[in-house]
Design a protein around this motif. Structure first.
Motif, short mmCIF file in Angstrom:
data_model
loop_
_atom_site.label_atom_id
_atom_site.label_comp_id
_atom_site.label_asym_id
_atom_site.label_seq_id
_atom_site.Cartn_x
_atom_site.Cartn_y
_atom_site.Cartn_z
N PRO A 5 5.20 -60.53 -115.67
CA PRO A 5 3.77 -59.66 -115.68
C PRO A 5 3.92 -59.21 -117.06
N GLU A 6 4.89 -59.20 -117.75
CA GLU A 6 4.81 -58.71 -119.21
C GLU A 6 4.46 -59.78 -120.21
N PHE A 7 4.75 -60.92 -119.80
CA PHE A 7 4.35 -62.23 -120.80
C PHE A 7 2.76 -62.21 -120.47
N GLN A 8 2.30 -61.98 -119.27
CA GLN A 8 0.68 -62.21 -119.14
C GLN A 8 0.18 -60.79 -119.69
N GLU A 9 0.72 -59.75 -119.69
CA GLU A 9 0.07 -58.65 -120.28
C GLU A 9 -0.12 -58.87 -121.77
N LYS A 10 0.90 -59.48 -122.41
CA LYS A 10 1.00 -59.79 -123.90
C LYS A 10 -0.23 -60.77 -124.18
N HIS A 11 -0.44 -61.67 -123.12
CA HIS A 11 -1.42 -62.42 -123.70
C HIS A 11 -2.56 -62.36 -122.71
N HIS A 12 -3.09 -61.15 -122.49
CA HIS A 12 -4.22 -60.97 -121.29
C HIS A 12 -5.23 -61.53 -121.87
N ASP A 13 -5.76 -61.12 -123.05
CA ASP A 13 -7.08 -61.63 -123.31
C ASP A 13 -7.37 -63.22 -123.15
N LEU A 14 -6.39 -63.60 -123.87
CA LEU A 14 -6.48 -65.43 -123.86
C LEU A 14 -6.48 -65.71 -122.41
N ILE A 15 -5.54 -65.15 -121.64
CA ILE A 15 -5.36 -65.62 -119.87
C ILE A 15 -6.91 -65.29 -119.22
N HIS A 16 -7.24 -64.11 -119.37
CA HIS A 16 -8.48 -63.82 -118.90
C HIS A 16 -9.56 -64.72 -119.55
N TYR A 17 -9.71 -65.01 -120.55
CA TYR A 17 -11.06 -65.85 -120.78
C TYR A 17 -10.83 -67.35 -120.23
N TYR A 18 -9.73 -67.73 -120.47
CA TYR A 18 -9.31 -69.07 -120.06
C TYR A 18 -9.45 -69.46 -118.39
N ARG A 19 -9.01 -68.09 -117.82
CA ARG A 19 -9.40 -68.23 -116.27
C ARG A 19 -10.66 -68.42 -115.91
N GLY A 20 -11.68 -67.86 -116.79
CA GLY A 20 -12.93 -68.03 -116.62
C GLY A 20 -13.48 -69.50 -116.76
N VAL A 21 -12.99 -70.04 -117.97
CA VAL A 21 -13.21 -71.50 -118.19
C VAL A 21 -12.63 -72.40 -117.00
N PHE A 22 -11.43 -71.92 -116.58
CA PHE A 22 -10.83 -72.82 -115.47
C PHE A 22 -11.93 -72.94 -114.05
#
Length: 267
Positions: free
Chosen positions: A233-250
């Motif tokens: 959860p800590e890793f994903q929070e650190k890269h939250h914006d990146l992950i959120h954007y590419y989840r949409g792409v996926f």
């Protein structure tokens, strides 16, 4: 096995033309070698069926997948240089195979984008003399695994395969596999390559490689929206914006591949 007689009406130029068409349709999914070869193989199989080319699938298993006592994998060089450990570890691999004029021709764009490979050439890419090779009907999508009798946390191929039906179809594992590969490759180009060009610090680049260059981590985060020992959860929070954007792409890519597959089946 298929016989040469079954496909003797296909000229060599026609086989090459179909090879090129499948490569074009599969691009760029096959250029991410980390995983989902069964999805690439199945899409290739659908396109071969569309052209009425008789074919099967050829599977190869590393010792870790069939031996109680082995941890040996296929060690594949990553052409993109994003694998966290510098190489990709495969437990199995699969591709469509036809027989033509007494030749076995394997359509595997991971290893050849110019022409089909012979079985010998294909197996040579696994970089080990130790493997188990199995030929199945073309509709078999993936294989079943069972817990090892000696090591319950170890999963072994049990000799059985399954087609796309039931939960596999409902969960859209086929479409999601293709979408994962395409999205990961796009992230490699837009995130890792850009970070390298900007000479970002090594720690950040390493974090990107673990997120993008490992299929287990990538699908954990983007397909399953879950966590694991590295994708905390800590890793994903650190890269939250990146992950959120590419989840949409996926998710967009899942829909794109879903429509593409429907078009092939309807043709």
């Amino acid at each position: 096995m298929l016989t040469a007689l079954q496909i003797k009406t296909f000229a060599g130029s026609e086989i090459q033309s179909i090879f090129n068409e499948i490569k074009h349709f599969l691009y760029p999914s096959y250029r991410y070698l980390q995983g989902n070869c069964h999805c690439n193989a199945h899409l290739g199989s659908l396109l071969l069926a569309k052209h009425a080319v008789p074919h099967k699938k050829i599977w190869v298993f590393a010792p870790c997948r069939y031996s109680e006592h082995s941890r040996e994998v296929f060690r594949i060089q990553d052409p993109n240089g994003m694998a966290p450990l510098g190489h990709i570890r495969w437990g199995y691999h699969v591709a469509p195979m036809i027989e033509w004029q007494d030749q076995e021709l394997i359509f595997d764009f991971n290893f050849s984008e110019t022409k089909p490979l012979s079985r010998e050439e294909w197996l040579g890419h696994m970089n080990t003399p130790n493997y188990k090779c199995v030929i199945t009907e073309a509709d078999q999508f993936l294989f079943y695994s069972s817990p090892s009798a000696l090591k319950p946390d170890k999963s072994l191929f049990n000799g059985n395969f399954y087609p796309i039906e039931g939960l596999c179809q409902q969960n859209r594992w086929f479409e999601k596999g293709l979408a994962a590969n395409e999205t990961a490759l796009l992230m490699y180009q837009e995130v890792i390559q850009v970070a390298l060009q900007k000479k970002a610090n090594a720690k950040l680049i390493n974090e990107y490689k673990f997120l993008i260059g490992s299929i287990n981590n990538f699908e954990c985060v983007f397909r399953d929206k879950s966590t694991n020992k590295r994708m905390t959860p800590e890793f994903q929070e650190k890269h939250h914006d990146l992950i959120h954007y590419y989840r949409g792409v996926f998710e967009d890519n899942v829909e794109k591949w879903s429509e593409s597959i429907k078009q092939i089946i309807r043709a």
